[in-house]
Design a protein around this motif. Structure first.
Motif, PDB file in Angstrom:
ATOM      1  N   GLU A  56       0.832  -1.204   0.000  1.00 46.38           N
ATOM      2  CA  GLU A  56       0.000   0.000   0.000  1.00 46.38           C
ATOM      3  C   GLU A  56       0.868   1.257   0.000  1.00 46.38           C
ATOM      4  OE1 GLU A  56      -3.224   0.150  -0.446  1.00 46.38           O
ATOM      5  OE2 GLU A  56      -3.308  -2.041  -0.553  1.00 46.38           O
ATOM      6  N   GLU A  57       1.991   1.199   0.701  1.00 49.69           N
ATOM      7  CA  GLU A  57       2.923   2.319   0.707  1.00 49.69           C
ATOM      8  C   GLU A  57       3.597   2.481  -0.654  1.00 49.69           C
ATOM      9  OE1 GLU A  57       3.452   4.595   3.198  1.00 49.69           O
ATOM     10  OE2 GLU A  57       1.683   3.616   4.034  1.00 49.69           O
ATOM     11  N   VAL A  58       3.977   1.370  -1.264  1.00 48.79           N
ATOM     12  CA  VAL A  58       4.602   1.415  -2.586  1.00 48.79           C
ATOM     13  C   VAL A  58       3.622   1.986  -3.611  1.00 48.79           C
ATOM     14  CG1 VAL A  58       5.606   0.036  -4.463  1.00 48.79           C
ATOM     15  CG2 VAL A  58       6.146  -0.521  -2.083  1.00 48.79           C
ATOM     16  N   LYS A  59       2.360   1.588  -3.474  1.00 48.89           N
ATOM     17  CA  LYS A  59       1.346   2.037  -4.434  1.00 48.89           C
ATOM     18  C   LYS A  59       1.184   3.556  -4.409  1.00 48.89           C
ATOM     19  CE  LYS A  59      -3.091   0.960  -3.967  1.00 48.89           C
ATOM     20  NZ  LYS A  59      -4.372   0.236  -3.989  1.00 48.89           N
ATOM     21  N   LYS A  60       1.441   4.177  -3.275  1.00 44.52           N
ATOM     22  CA  LYS A  60       1.378   5.642  -3.200  1.00 44.52           C
ATOM     23  C   LYS A  60       2.403   6.270  -4.143  1.00 44.52           C
ATOM     24  CE  LYS A  60      -0.282   5.790   1.590  1.00 44.52           C
ATOM     25  NZ  LYS A  60       0.062   6.155   3.001  1.00 44.52           N
ATOM     26  N   GLY A  61       3.570   5.639  -4.249  1.00 41.73           N
ATOM     27  CA  GLY A  61       4.578   6.125  -5.176  1.00 41.73           C
ATOM     28  C   GLY A  61       4.153   5.953  -6.615  1.00 41.73           C
ATOM     29  N   VAL A  62       3.491   4.832  -6.917  1.00 41.15           N
ATOM     30  CA  VAL A  62       2.973   4.591  -8.267  1.00 41.15           C
ATOM     31  C   VAL A  62       1.917   5.638  -8.612  1.00 41.15           C
ATOM     32  CG1 VAL A  62       1.769   2.931  -9.756  1.00 41.15           C
ATOM     33  CG2 VAL A  62       3.439   2.116  -8.074  1.00 41.15           C
ATOM     34  N   GLU A  63       1.040   5.919  -7.680  1.00 40.51           N
ATOM     35  CA  GLU A  63      -0.018   6.906  -7.909  1.00 40.51           C
ATOM     36  C   GLU A  63       0.550   8.316  -8.082  1.00 40.51           C
ATOM     37  OE1 GLU A  63      -2.269   6.044  -4.438  1.00 40.51           O
ATOM     38  OE2 GLU A  63      -3.461   4.458  -5.402  1.00 40.51           O
ATOM     39  N   ALA A  64       1.626   8.616  -7.349  1.00 43.57           N
ATOM     40  CA  ALA A  64       2.276   9.918  -7.519  1.00 43.57           C
ATOM     41  C   ALA A  64       2.879  10.036  -8.921  1.00 43.57           C
ATOM     42  CB  ALA A  64       3.366  10.099  -6.458  1.00 43.57           C
ATOM     43  N   PHE A  65       3.444   8.949  -9.424  1.00 45.58           N
ATOM     44  CA  PHE A  65       3.970   8.927 -10.793  1.00 45.58           C
ATOM     45  C   PHE A  65       2.845   9.178 -11.794  1.00 45.58           C
ATOM     46  CE2 PHE A  65       4.228   6.381 -14.652  1.00 45.58           C
ATOM     47  CZ  PHE A  65       5.374   6.878 -15.247  1.00 45.58           C
ATOM     48  N   GLU A  66       1.717   8.496 -11.615  1.00 45.37           N
ATOM     49  CA  GLU A  66       0.575   8.672 -12.521  1.00 45.37           C
ATOM     50  C   GLU A  66       0.136  10.131 -12.570  1.00 45.37           C
ATOM     51  OE1 GLU A  66      -2.287   4.887 -12.616  1.00 45.37           O
ATOM     52  OE2 GLU A  66      -1.913   5.563 -10.570  1.00 45.37           O
ATOM     53  N   ILE A  71       0.056   9.500 -16.836  1.00 47.25           N
ATOM     54  CA  ILE A  71       0.074   8.172 -17.462  1.00 47.25           C
ATOM     55  C   ILE A  71      -0.620   7.186 -16.530  1.00 47.25           C
ATOM     56  CG2 ILE A  71       1.524   6.295 -18.319  1.00 47.25           C
ATOM     57  CD1 ILE A  71       3.717   8.396 -18.809  1.00 47.25           C
ATOM     58  N   THR A  72      -1.577   6.465 -17.050  1.00 49.05           N
ATOM     59  CA  THR A  72      -2.299   5.479 -16.245  1.00 49.05           C
ATOM     60  C   THR A  72      -1.485   4.194 -16.120  1.00 49.05           C
ATOM     61  OG1 THR A  72      -4.428   6.352 -16.945  1.00 49.05           O
ATOM     62  CG2 THR A  72      -4.415   4.121 -16.046  1.00 49.05           C
ATOM     63  N   VAL A  73      -1.435   3.654 -14.921  1.00 48.03           N
ATOM     64  CA  VAL A  73      -0.748   2.392 -14.660  1.00 48.03           C
ATOM     65  C   VAL A  73      -1.789   1.349 -14.272  1.00 48.03           C
ATOM     66  CG1 VAL A  73       0.943   1.181 -13.229  1.00 48.03           C
ATOM     67  CG2 VAL A  73       1.350   3.568 -13.906  1.00 48.03           C
ATOM     68  N   GLU A  74      -1.757   0.201 -14.940  1.00 52.25           N
ATOM     69  CA  GLU A  74      -2.632  -0.923 -14.574  1.00 52.25           C
ATOM     70  C   GLU A  74      -2.081  -1.547 -13.305  1.00 52.25           C
ATOM     71  OE1 GLU A  74      -5.889  -3.604 -15.388  1.00 52.25           O
ATOM     72  OE2 GLU A  74      -5.252  -1.950 -16.679  1.00 52.25           O
ATOM     73  N   LYS A  75      -2.822  -1.430 -12.191  1.00 54.51           N
ATOM     74  CA  LYS A  75      -2.329  -1.890 -10.897  1.00 54.51           C
ATOM     75  C   LYS A  75      -3.117  -3.116 -10.433  1.00 54.51           C
ATOM     76  CE  LYS A  75      -3.153   2.225  -9.200  1.00 54.51           C
ATOM     77  NZ  LYS A  75      -3.412   2.985 -10.441  1.00 54.51           N
ATOM     78  N   GLN A  76      -2.377  -4.094  -9.921  1.00 56.15           N
ATOM     79  CA  GLN A  76      -3.050  -5.301  -9.426  1.00 56.15           C
ATOM     80  C   GLN A  76      -2.282  -5.887  -8.249  1.00 56.15           C
ATOM     81  OE1 GLN A  76      -4.002  -9.738 -11.112  1.00 56.15           O
ATOM     82  NE2 GLN A  76      -4.589  -8.049 -12.431  1.00 56.15           N
TER      83      GLN A  76
END
Length: 349
Positions: A56-66, A71-76
């Motif tokens: 969940e913490e890592v995903k915050k970094g992915v969302e900040a990148f988006e 750019i949309t990232v397919e997250k699963q």
């Protein structure tokens, strides 16, 4: 109208249209067509093994990148730590057209089979959080050097103990490749200190409730001889914060020092309260943000430099002295890495 004049008029009309289109494409105020078309080529995916606070913490970094790059990232997030599940789910994402993956490998060795298959199909992969066994077709690993972080934590605990005494080593789930590395790191450091002994090791912490029960029991069983307790996983660290809070509230006379990993609010509060001595802050945000940025760069035509596989996200030892400022240190590491990606880790092809 004569034939010659008619043809001349048609030519003028065509030239006028071509000129208009050319002007429209070259205007500085218009949409950058190259950038727009390039953006449609970004087919980025992020896959984590199973529900876990770290992800969940890592995903915050992915969302900040988006948000930053549009750019949309397919997250699963998968159902378990089984490599078969990961192989099936990532394969399904690839079949949907994902060409650039940030993946947490469920099995450091087993994931390489999946990676080889994907690489043969032109897919690029970045490991986040844990590395696959090398050699690997993954282009990068972004995250914490798990063994090194465990060694830093163990040295800190032994320092707190005065370089002598007995340690309980609390591991998370042995199915996780990082847990094995952390176990090795703790044991290697202890071997360097002749007056320090690991008196018991426990593992299999899939929930905080389970971890609390196991840690409480092992402390009770060793209450006359334990001097320090170390947790190198998120779940047991939260459990240690709860157990040590209860232990110290009962005015137990034996001093038991403790250190963990990650910075759940419960752990941060325990450090402020003095019930836990320290924890290791990982750059979870950077693992998400930087892994996606590396994939974008590769989609833009950059390639990994030779011997640039590991991108160490860095760690910070969090104690009462820096508990309010450690996040600034972590973000600085992320920004420094971002600024140096194209010079230290990548080259233009």
């Amino acid at each position: 109208m004569g034939k010659t004049k008619k043809n001349a008029l048609v030519s003028l009309v065509v030239l006028s249209l071509v000129g208009t289109l050319a002007a429209g494409c070259s205007t500085s105020k218009g949409v950058d067509q190259t950038a727009a078309s390039k953006e449609t080529d970004y087919k980025l995916g992020w896959y984590a093994s199973a529900p876990h606070p770290y992800f969940e913490e890592v995903k915050k970094g992915v969302e900040a990148f988006e948000k930053e790059y549009g750019i949309t990232v397919e997250k699963q997030i998968g159902p378990d730590w089984n490599q078969t599940s990961e192989t099936d789910n990532v394969g399904a994402l690839a079949a949907k057209g994902i060409k650039y993956f940030s993946i947490y490998p469920s099995d450091g060795s087993g994931a390489n089979g999946l990676y080889e298959e994907l690489t043969n199909r032109g897919v690029k992969i970045v490991n986040f959080g844990a590395s696959t066994v090398q050699p690997t077709t993954a282009s990068f690993f972004v995250g914490t050097d798990a063994k090194k972080a465990a060694m830093v934590a163990t040295e800190k605990l032994i320092e707190l103990m005065g370089d002598k005494g007995n340690i309980i080593n609390v591991l998370e789930v042995l199915e996780d490749s990082n847990t094995i590395l952390r176990k090795q790191g703790v044991e290697e450091v202890v071997k360097k200190h002749p007056n320090v002994t690991i008196i018991q090791e426990i593992s299999g912490m899939k929930s905080t409730e389970e971890a609390v029960q196991k840690i409480d029991s092992v402390i009770a069983a060793n209450i006359d001889k334990v001097d320090g307790i170390i947790a190198t996983g998120f779940t047991p660290t939260v459990a240690i914060a709860q157990v040590m809070g209860d232990y110290k509230s009962k005015d137990n006379k034996r001093t038991i020092h403790s250190i963990g990993i990650d910075t759940d609010p419960i752990v941060v509060k325990a450090i402020k309260d003095g019930t836990v001595d320290a924890t290791i802050a990982q750059n979870s945000f950077g693992a998400g943000y930087l892994s996606m940025l590396l994939l974008k760069k590769m989609a833009d035509g950059w390639a990994p430099k030779q011997d640039s596989y590991a991108v160490d996200g860095g760690i910070v030892v969090v104690t009462k002295d820096n508990v309010d400022t450690f996040q600034d240190d972590i973000m600085k590491v992320t920004n420094d890495l971002k600024a140096n990606l194209e010079t230290k880790y990548l080259e233009k092809k």
